[in-house]
Design a protein around this motif. Structure first.
Motif, PDB file in Angstrom:
ATOM      1  N   GLN A 114       0.783   4.726  16.861  1.00  0.00           N
ATOM      2  CA  GLN A 114       0.707   4.506  15.415  1.00  0.00           C
ATOM      3  C   GLN A 114       1.013   5.772  14.606  1.00  0.00           C
ATOM      4  OE1 GLN A 114      -3.196   3.451  13.900  1.00  0.00           O
ATOM      5  NE2 GLN A 114      -2.297   2.156  12.343  1.00  0.00           N
TER       6      GLN A 114
ATOM      7  N   GLN B 201       0.873  -1.176   0.000  1.00  0.00           N
ATOM      8  CA  GLN B 201       0.000   0.000   0.000  1.00  0.00           C
ATOM      9  C   GLN B 201       0.910   1.226   0.000  1.00  0.00           C
ATOM     10  OE1 GLN B 201      -2.251   0.837   3.624  1.00  0.00           O
ATOM     11  NE2 GLN B 201      -4.019   1.417   2.402  1.00  0.00           N
TER      12      GLN B 201
ATOM     13  N   VAL C 273      -7.691  -0.289  14.451  1.00  0.00           N
ATOM     14  CA  VAL C 273      -9.053  -0.033  14.953  1.00  0.00           C
ATOM     15  C   VAL C 273      -9.983  -1.191  14.637  1.00  0.00           C
ATOM     16  CG1 VAL C 273      -9.180   2.487  15.103  1.00  0.00           C
ATOM     17  CG2 VAL C 273      -9.520   1.385  12.891  1.00  0.00           C
TER      18      VAL C 273
ATOM     19  N   SER D 131      -2.942 -10.126  14.060  1.00  0.00           N
ATOM     20  CA  SER D 131      -1.587 -10.001  13.534  1.00  0.00           C
ATOM     21  C   SER D 131      -1.216  -8.527  13.510  1.00  0.00           C
ATOM     22  CB  SER D 131      -1.528 -10.590  12.121  1.00  0.00           C
ATOM     23  OG  SER D 131      -0.248 -10.396  11.572  1.00  0.00           O
ATOM     24  N   LEU D 132      -0.208  -8.156  14.303  1.00  0.00           N
ATOM     25  CA  LEU D 132       0.152  -6.736  14.422  1.00  0.00           C
ATOM     26  C   LEU D 132       1.157  -6.324  13.357  1.00  0.00           C
ATOM     27  CD1 LEU D 132       0.505  -6.351  18.300  1.00  0.00           C
ATOM     28  CD2 LEU D 132      -1.495  -5.886  16.850  1.00  0.00           C
ATOM     29  N   ASN D 133       0.861  -5.178  12.759  1.00  0.00           N
ATOM     30  CA  ASN D 133       1.746  -4.627  11.740  1.00  0.00           C
ATOM     31  C   ASN D 133       2.308  -3.313  12.276  1.00  0.00           C
ATOM     32  OD1 ASN D 133       2.905  -4.175   9.186  1.00  0.00           O
ATOM     33  ND2 ASN D 133       1.131  -3.016   8.507  1.00  0.00           N
TER      34      ASN D 133
ATOM     35  N   ASP E 218     -17.589  -0.242   3.106  1.00  0.00           N
ATOM     36  CA  ASP E 218     -18.116   0.839   3.940  1.00  0.00           C
ATOM     37  C   ASP E 218     -19.280   1.540   3.229  1.00  0.00           C
ATOM     38  OD1 ASP E 218     -15.766   0.059   5.131  1.00  0.00           O
ATOM     39  OD2 ASP E 218     -14.905   2.063   5.321  1.00  0.00           O
TER      40      ASP E 218
ATOM     41  N   GLY F 225      -9.031  -6.807   6.684  1.00  0.00           N
ATOM     42  CA  GLY F 225      -9.552  -5.477   6.382  1.00  0.00           C
ATOM     43  C   GLY F 225      -8.598  -4.693   5.518  1.00  0.00           C
ATOM     44  N   GLY F 226      -9.092  -4.099   4.425  1.00  0.00           N
ATOM     45  CA  GLY F 226      -8.269  -3.261   3.542  1.00  0.00           C
ATOM     46  C   GLY F 226      -7.069  -4.027   3.041  1.00  0.00           C
TER      47      GLY F 226
ATOM     48  N   ALA G 227     -11.802  -3.677  17.257  1.00  0.00           N
ATOM     49  CA  ALA G 227     -13.260  -3.862  17.207  1.00  0.00           C
ATOM     50  C   ALA G 227     -13.620  -5.354  17.149  1.00  0.00           C
ATOM     51  CB  ALA G 227     -13.838  -3.115  16.005  1.00  0.00           C
TER      52      ALA G 227
ATOM     53  N   VAL H 245      -6.505  -9.706  10.498  1.00  0.00           N
ATOM     54  CA  VAL H 245      -5.379  -8.907   9.993  1.00  0.00           C
ATOM     55  C   VAL H 245      -5.941  -7.653   9.337  1.00  0.00           C
ATOM     56  CG1 VAL H 245      -3.298  -8.879   8.560  1.00  0.00           C
ATOM     57  CG2 VAL H 245      -4.177 -11.071   9.389  1.00  0.00           C
ATOM     58  N   GLY H 246      -5.464  -6.498   9.760  1.00  0.00           N
ATOM     59  CA  GLY H 246      -5.952  -5.255   9.156  1.00  0.00           C
ATOM     60  C   GLY H 246      -5.620  -4.068  10.018  1.00  0.00           C
ATOM     61  N   PRO H 247      -6.335  -2.939   9.817  1.00  0.00           N
ATOM     62  CA  PRO H 247      -6.056  -1.758  10.620  1.00  0.00           C
ATOM     63  C   PRO H 247      -6.275  -2.034  12.110  1.00  0.00           C
ATOM     64  CG  PRO H 247      -7.676  -1.293   8.890  1.00  0.00           C
ATOM     65  CD  PRO H 247      -7.427  -2.759   8.861  1.00  0.00           C
TER      66      PRO H 247
ATOM     67  N   THR I 283     -16.879  -6.082  10.940  1.00  0.00           N
ATOM     68  CA  THR I 283     -17.409  -6.432  12.263  1.00  0.00           C
ATOM     69  C   THR I 283     -18.935  -6.580  12.238  1.00  0.00           C
ATOM     70  OG1 THR I 283     -17.063  -4.090  12.694  1.00  0.00           O
ATOM     71  CG2 THR I 283     -15.599  -5.615  13.821  1.00  0.00           C
TER      72      THR I 283
ATOM     73  N   ALA J  51     -13.502  -3.541   2.827  1.00  0.00           N
ATOM     74  CA  ALA J  51     -12.717  -2.401   2.353  1.00  0.00           C
ATOM     75  C   ALA J  51     -13.641  -1.200   2.221  1.00  0.00           C
ATOM     76  CB  ALA J  51     -12.074  -2.730   1.011  1.00  0.00           C
TER      77      ALA J  51
ATOM     78  N   MET K 259      -9.031  -4.426  14.198  1.00  0.00           N
ATOM     79  CA  MET K 259      -8.685  -5.605  15.007  1.00  0.00           C
ATOM     80  C   MET K 259      -9.149  -5.409  16.448  1.00  0.00           C
ATOM     81  SD  MET K 259      -5.065  -6.898  13.407  1.00  0.00           S
ATOM     82  CE  MET K 259      -4.087  -5.445  13.714  1.00  0.00           C
TER      83      MET K 259
END
Ligand code: NAD
Ligand code: FES
Length: 284
Positions: free
Chosen positions: A260, A67, A194, A213-215, A160, A109-110, A198, A190-192, A171, A136, A196
């Protein structure tokens, strides 16, 4: 034979992200679901962690999604097929604990969808009943839908704005599955951050084991710099070596959300400089 870290395939997925296939047979040989790689584009460049969408062991190819979010990812986006990436390090991190637990739901997500495909397929191959949820902002931001559909029994898509699949967040779909009484033994997301958080808030009251999974920001990826630190169950952990996956109900998401955006202003300035340099090079 392709050169080390040579780009074999590059394809735009939408206005923000692109798929990158790189020749890296040694990493491919060892890579397990859930592990990531770190890329460096030039000698003085920052290192960026990337999820692995999949691997082709016959051809030695590492499949990733990038991205465009800062200077380094912009530089990466400027490379073409036949170019080589200076460093690709990995596989890093602990692999996902893939076991036969029964009913598994994976939530991407995304751009985080990229990180959930190989894990989803591994749960399926282990004999679980697997439901995938991907979400997404809009139709054009939904990536890897075909790959996810092939990796699970049932796939739900959310956007969305409702331009594809069901209108709403991932969610909302997960809440619906829980409300309908669908048996769920494990959720992996896995995703943003907020998203994860939620997901974790949703599954906690139901006692559903949930893994995120933390990025995080990363520098060395070897547990030396402390850049990727996070708090899990009150203890300091390093996402690069202790993770990237942790029990989502024990992650201090508030702390991660605060950290972040710590470098957001610097990243913006760096991106602007990159754009000005590109314009000058192009005679603009
Ligand atoms: P995005 O902001 O467009 O969100 C993607 C989807 O996540 C949304 O469509 C929605 O379904 C869900 N979501 C977002 N906010 C939510 C909320 N508050 N509650 C419930 N669901 C919500 O995502 P994006 O811009 O593609 O993702 C970018 C972020 O993903 C970056 O911060 C990046 O660091 C992170 N990322 C994480 C990983 C990982 O390993 N965890 C991998 C790649 C990217
Ligand atoms: Fe340096 Fe994890 S990235 S300790």
């Amino acid at each position: 034979m392709p050169g080390k870290n040579e780009i074999i395939h590059k394809e735009d997925l939408n206005s923000e992200s692109f798929r990158l296939c790189v020749y890296a047979p040694e990493i491919v040989r060892k890579h397990l679901p859930g592990q990531f790689v770190i890329l460096r584009v030039h000698e003085d460049g920052e290192r960026i962690p990337l999820s692995v969408v999949g691997t082709d062991s016959e051809k030695g190819l590492l499949d990733m999604v990038v991205q465009v979010a800062g200077k380094t990812t912009r530089l990466l986006s400027g490379l073409s097929r036949g170019d080589s990436i200076l460093d690709v390090v990995g596989p890093l991190g602990r692999p996902t604990g893939i076991t036969k637990v029964g009913n598994v739901v994976t939530v991407g997500g995304g751009v985080g969808i990229a990180g959930v495909v190989k894990i989803t397929r591994a749960f399926l191959e282990e004999g679980n009943t697997v439901t995938g949820i991907i979400g997404a902002r809009s139709r054009d931001m939904v990536i890897l839908e075909r790959e996810m559909r092939a990796a699970c029994h049932t796939l739900h898509v959310a956007t969305d704005d409702g331009s594809a699949g069901k209108k709403g967040f991932v969610t909302d779909i997960l809440r619906g599955l829980i409300g309908d009484g669908q048996p769920i033994d494990e959720v992996l997301t896995v995703g943003p951050l907020v998203m994860m958080k939620a997901v974790a808030d949703l599954t906690r009251p139901h006692g559903i084991r949930t893994v995120a999974s933390l990025n995080t920001l990363m520098v060395d990826g070897t547990g030396m710099c402390g850049c990727c630190r996070c708090t899990v169950d009150g203890q300091m952990k390093f996402a690069c070596v202790d993770g990237p996956e942790f029990d989502a109900h024990k992650i201090d998401f508030e702390e991660l959300l605060r950290r972040q955006y710590m470098y957001a202003d610097l990243e913006k300035t760096s991106c602007e400089t990159c754009r000005i340099e590109e314009n000058l090079q192009n005679g603009g």
